[in-house]
Design an enzyme around this catalytic site. Structure first.
Site, PDB file in Angstrom:
ATOM      1  N   SER A  13       0.821  -1.260   0.396  1.00 35.99           N
ATOM      2  CA  SER A  13      -0.095   0.239   0.163  1.00 35.99           C
ATOM      3  C   SER A  13       0.962   1.337  -0.058  1.00 35.99           C
ATOM      4  O   SER A  13       2.039   1.409   0.508  1.00 35.99           O
ATOM      5  CB  SER A  13      -1.106   0.411   1.120  1.00 35.99           C
ATOM      6  OG  SER A  13      -1.938  -1.181   1.400  1.00 35.99           O
TER       7      SER A  13
HETATM    8  N1  SAM Z   1      -0.627  -4.045   3.493  1.00 39.33           N
HETATM    9  C1  SAM Z   1      -0.047  -4.265   2.422  1.00 39.33           C
HETATM   10  C2  SAM Z   1       1.279  -4.407   2.447  1.00 39.33           C
HETATM   11  O1  SAM Z   1       1.699  -3.694   3.414  1.00 39.33           O
HETATM   12  O2  SAM Z   1       2.244  -4.881   2.036  1.00 39.33           O
HETATM   13  C3  SAM Z   1      -1.021  -4.242   1.223  1.00 39.33           C
HETATM   14  C4  SAM Z   1      -2.168  -5.083   1.367  1.00 39.33           C
HETATM   15  S1  SAM Z   1      -2.195  -5.597  -0.777  1.00 39.33           S
HETATM   16  C5  SAM Z   1      -3.306  -3.983  -0.282  1.00 39.33           C
HETATM   17  C6  SAM Z   1      -3.822  -6.709   0.229  1.00 39.33           C
HETATM   18  C7  SAM Z   1      -3.898  -7.947  -0.033  1.00 39.33           C
HETATM   19  O3  SAM Z   1      -4.848  -8.278   0.596  1.00 39.33           O
HETATM   20  C8  SAM Z   1      -3.288  -8.703  -0.906  1.00 39.33           C
HETATM   21  O4  SAM Z   1      -2.075  -8.813  -0.648  1.00 39.33           O
HETATM   22  C9  SAM Z   1      -4.136  -9.735  -1.557  1.00 39.33           C
HETATM   23  O5  SAM Z   1      -3.503 -11.373  -1.654  1.00 39.33           O
HETATM   24  C10 SAM Z   1      -4.424 -10.323   0.394  1.00 39.33           C
HETATM   25  N2  SAM Z   1      -6.372 -10.466   0.318  1.00 39.33           N
HETATM   26  C11 SAM Z   1      -7.593 -10.276  -0.346  1.00 39.33           C
HETATM   27  N3  SAM Z   1      -8.134 -11.730   0.123  1.00 39.33           N
HETATM   28  C12 SAM Z   1      -8.254 -11.577   1.033  1.00 39.33           C
HETATM   29  C13 SAM Z   1      -7.974 -12.617   2.604  1.00 39.33           C
HETATM   30  N4  SAM Z   1      -9.988 -13.220   2.167  1.00 39.33           N
HETATM   31  N5  SAM Z   1      -8.072 -13.004   3.009  1.00 39.33           N
HETATM   32  C14 SAM Z   1      -6.726 -12.498   2.999  1.00 39.33           C
HETATM   33  N6  SAM Z   1      -6.244 -11.451   2.598  1.00 39.33           N
HETATM   34  C15 SAM Z   1      -6.794 -11.492   0.995  1.00 39.33           C
END
Ligand code: SAM
Length: 212
Positions: A62
């Site tokens: 992010s």
């Molecule tokens: N906060 C993170 C960082 O600082 O790197 C960025 C996160 S990224 C925007 C969103 C993440 O949510 C992705 O890695 C994706 O694989 C994960 N994601 C999506 N759906 C999910 C779910 N149902 N359970 C867990 N993770 C999920």
């Protein structure tokens, strides 16, 4: 090079302050977290650009301003148990770990969770547990949580997450379509629940039973 990253981090903190981040503890936590450790090797030169960057599995780390905004909205005092949905690179997890008592973080991709574990160990943060699975259902075995942060976009607030909050809690979550969402802050205090929006945002989708 290391010195250069330190300087770039200081500049990032200045730009976050200019952008309206007021919580000094959040700024200190971000000043102590080396974002270059969490981005892919080929993205390291962009580690302190205030933008989201691609990571493996088509996901993103992010934007720092979004990390700061969501973390500030959680109003952490240091004693909280926090649940994070969407570990991704582990960068947001690291910032939370510096501000809360303990962080539980769920990621749907094993590969990302594995790398995040390495990055968090490198940052010497050990008040974190990682889990691979569908975070839209929360982590019931460790509930309740004082704070929940969802870093992927949901079509609506997942009821399972609400059920895992304490009576004095905050949930921060982007809710809307897959193209655009509102960043919602849901504050529960005793029997009252208040919801406000921090504005529009764009996140990757929350893929799961109570997501997309
Ligand atoms: N906060 C993170 C960082 O600082 O790197 C960025 C996160 S990224 C925007 C969103 C993440 O949510 C992705 O890695 C994706 O694989 C994960 N994601 C999506 N759906 C999910 C779910 N149902 N359970 C867990 N993770 C999920």
């Amino acid at each position: 090079m290391t010195q250069d990253f330190v300087l770039q981090r200081q500049q990032l903190i200045k730009s976050l302050t200019k952008a309206g981040i007021r919580d000094q503890a959040v700024l200190r936590a971000m000043a102590s977290t080396a974002r270059e450790q969490f981005v892919d090797q080929e993205q390291r030169d962009l580690a302190y650009a205030d933008c989201a960057l691609p990571i493996l599995m088509g996901q993103t780390i992010s934007q720092p301003l979004i990390v700061a905004t969501m973390t500030q909205a959680l109003q952490l005092s240091g004693s909280e148990r926090v649940l994070e949905i969407g570990t991704g690179s582990g960068y947001q997890t690291a910032v939370l770990a510096r501000l809360a008592a303990y962080v539980y973080s769920i990621e749907r991709y094993q590969q990302l969770s594995y790398l995040a574990a390495l990055h968090l160990a490198e940052a010497q943060l050990d008040n974190v547990s990682l889990y691979v699975g569908d975070g839209s259902l929360g982590w019931p075995d460790e509930a309740p949580y004082d704070r929940i942060i969802v870093t992927a976009a949901a079509p609506e607030v997942p009821p399972s997450l609400v059920a895992q909050l304490t009576m004095d809690s905050v949930l921060v979550i982007p809710v809307g379509s897959q193209r655009r969402q509102e960043l919602l802050v849901i504050r529960r205090a005793s029997l009252e629940t208040r919801i406000h929006s921090l504005g529009s945002c764009i996140f990757v989708p929350l893929v799961g039973v109570e997501g997309w």
